[in-house]
Structure formats: C-alpha cells, structure tokens
Design a protein around this motif. Structure first.
Motif, PDB file in Angstrom:
ATOM      1  N   ASP A  28      33.715 -53.887  -3.582  1.00 44.52           N
ATOM      2  CA  ASP A  28      34.785 -54.718  -3.247  1.00 44.52           C
ATOM      3  C   ASP A  28      35.899 -53.916  -4.074  1.00 44.52           C
ATOM      4  OD1 ASP A  28      33.527 -56.765  -2.247  1.00 44.52           O
ATOM      5  OD2 ASP A  28      32.850 -57.713  -4.026  1.00 44.52           O
ATOM      6  N   THR A  53      41.230 -48.965   0.052  1.00 45.67           N
ATOM      7  CA  THR A  53      41.328 -48.676   1.552  1.00 45.67           C
ATOM      8  C   THR A  53      41.938 -47.541   1.887  1.00 45.67           C
ATOM      9  OG1 THR A  53      43.469 -49.669   1.720  1.00 45.67           O
ATOM     10  CG2 THR A  53      41.677 -51.222   1.589  1.00 45.67           C
ATOM     11  N   PRO A  54      41.672 -47.067   3.189  1.00 43.90           N
ATOM     12  CA  PRO A  54      42.221 -45.643   3.507  1.00 43.90           C
ATOM     13  C   PRO A  54      43.919 -45.674   3.363  1.00 43.90           C
ATOM     14  CG  PRO A  54      40.763 -46.413   5.279  1.00 43.90           C
ATOM     15  CD  PRO A  54      40.730 -47.634   4.186  1.00 43.90           C
ATOM     16  N   VAL A 113      36.456 -42.737   1.391  1.00 44.23           N
ATOM     17  CA  VAL A 113      37.429 -42.603   2.397  1.00 44.23           C
ATOM     18  C   VAL A 113      36.855 -41.431   3.367  1.00 44.23           C
ATOM     19  CG1 VAL A 113      39.830 -42.446   3.010  1.00 44.23           C
ATOM     20  CG2 VAL A 113      39.039 -43.472   0.952  1.00 44.23           C
ATOM     21  N   ARG A 148      36.510 -50.402  -3.810  1.00 45.17           N
ATOM     22  CA  ARG A 148      36.676 -49.390  -3.073  1.00 45.17           C
ATOM     23  C   ARG A 148      38.400 -49.471  -2.413  1.00 45.17           C
ATOM     24  NH1 ARG A 148      31.410 -48.147   0.489  1.00 45.17           N
ATOM     25  NH2 ARG A 148      29.769 -47.710  -1.217  1.00 45.17           N
ATOM     26  N   GLN A 167      45.430 -47.178   0.921  1.00 44.64           N
ATOM     27  CA  GLN A 167      45.662 -47.274  -0.589  1.00 44.64           C
ATOM     28  C   GLN A 167      45.423 -45.506  -1.018  1.00 44.64           C
ATOM     29  OE1 GLN A 167      42.885 -49.978  -1.891  1.00 44.64           O
ATOM     30  NE2 GLN A 167      44.569 -51.598  -2.302  1.00 44.64           N
TER      31      GLN A 167
END
Length: 231
Positions: free
Chosen positions: A5, A9-10, A98, A7, A12
């Motif tokens: 939860d 995002t690409p 990522v 992790r 970010q």
C-alpha cells in the motif's frame, strides 16, 4: 497497512527522481552551462573562420548548428549513470517496485531538460550568428525539438553499457556518434531542403517516427544494459 500500500506509483517515483536530478543540476550550475558555452564557442569560431559572407554561412548553418548541439550534448552523456553506480543507487533501482525502464526514461528526460533544452533556447541566437534566414528558424527549432530527445535516448543506452568501465569518454563517443548519424542527417536535412525549396515534411516526419520508436525501445535497451553492466 501492507508494504504494497505504501509503494510509490510510477508518477511519484518519476517526480522524486526528476526533482532530485534538477536539484543536483542547480547545485552544479557551472557543469550545466558547459554544453551551452561549447556550442556558442563552436558556432563563433566557425563564423570567424568562414569569414564575412552571409550567403556562405547561411548555406551551412543547419549542419553547423546541428553538429554544435550534438557535440555539446555529448559532453554530459558519460556521467548519466556514473554517479549512481559509484554510490550504489543503481542497485537500489534494480530492487525498486518501479520498472527500471521507467526510471531510465525519467533520467534521460532530466538530462534533456538540463542539457538540451537550454541549447534549444539558445539556438535562435546561434542561427542569427550564422545568418540563417528568419523563416527557417522555426524549422530549426522543430527539428531540434524532435531530434535532441532522440540523441539523449541513444546516449542513455551507450552510457548504460559503459557505466562500469571507469572514465570511458572516448569509448562513449565512438559508440554513440555512429548511432547519431541518422538523426544528424534528417535534422540538418530539414534546413537543407528548406534552402533548396524542397518539401521539409518528410524529414520532420522521419524524425518524429524515430523519436516515437526511441521512446518505446531506448528505455528498455537502457534497462537491459544496466542489468548487464551491474552483473
């Protein structure tokens, strides 16, 4: 809350990496200015060597400007991933949640923003120094806007291949310059076609097609090269 939860995002991860690269570039402003100064020096020396013949300068302005931009961008390609390899950051990239290809694309985008975008903004001034007709400056900017990201993408692949070879400046140049030839031919060819009264759309479309292909394939090749280099 599970680890999945939290992790990033690409987007970010891209924002964090890009902001970090821009901060480092701001702290090393003198290094970031070197490509601009090199391009200005190349164009100035060529204009002085060619003499005061506006027509002669205008005839070769496109080729000279493209060569100046290409060689200026070459100055910073070697260090694209070297600092991360030396401090262990690249190993963390491999373990990140990522995709590695996405991080490579973001790093190349940061290189373009720091190195090539200032050259793009400086190019109208360089064009005027070479007496390029005003109606061709827009074509020059269009060709550079399509071609310089492709140069950065190709340079990223070469930099990833040589990241563990120490100071490999000559090797980077020998590997990357032949790959730059198609971009140089079509980029300078836009202005040559405009000078001959020919259609410039074909060369611009070819640059656009190569850029699309580079955006898809180059990050994957860069990621694969990094994995090979770090083994």
């Amino acid at each position: 809350m599970s680890p999945a939860d939290i992790r990033p995002t690409p987007l970010q991860a891209a924002q964090a990496l890009l902001l970090r690269d821009l901060r480092l570039a701001w702290r090393r402003r003198s290094d970031a200015l070197q490509p601009m100064l090199f391009a200005l020096l190349v164009v100035t020396l060529f204009a002085l060597a060619q003499g005061r013949e506006p027509q002669a300068l205008a005839g070769v302005a496109g080729a000279v400007l493209w060569l100046a931009v290409l060689l200026s961008g070459q100055l910073s390609i070697e260090g694209l991933f070297r600092a991360d390899a030396e401090d262990g950051s690249l190993e963390q990239w491999l373990l990140a949640p990522v995709p590695l290809a996405w991080l490579c694309l973001v790093r190349v985008a940061g290189h373009w923003l720091v190195t090539c975008l200032p050259l793009l903004l400086l190019s109208p001034l360089l064009a005027l120094m070479l007496h390029l007709p005003h109606d061709r400056i827009g074509l020059l900017l269009a060709s550079l806007a399509l071609g310089t990201p492709l140069l950065s993408l190709i340079g990223g692949v070469v930099a990833a291949l040589t990241v563990r070879l120490g100071r490999a400046g000559i090797l980077v140049a020998l590997l990357s310059l032949p790959l730059y030839v198609p971009v140089l031919v079509f980029g300078a060819g836009v202005l040559v076609a405009a000078g001959n009264g020919s259609d410039t759309g074909g060369a611009l479309l070819m640059l656009a097609a190569m850029l699309v292909g580079g955006l898809v394939l180059a990050p994957l090749a860069t990621a694969a090269a990094l994995r090979i280099s770090l083994e």
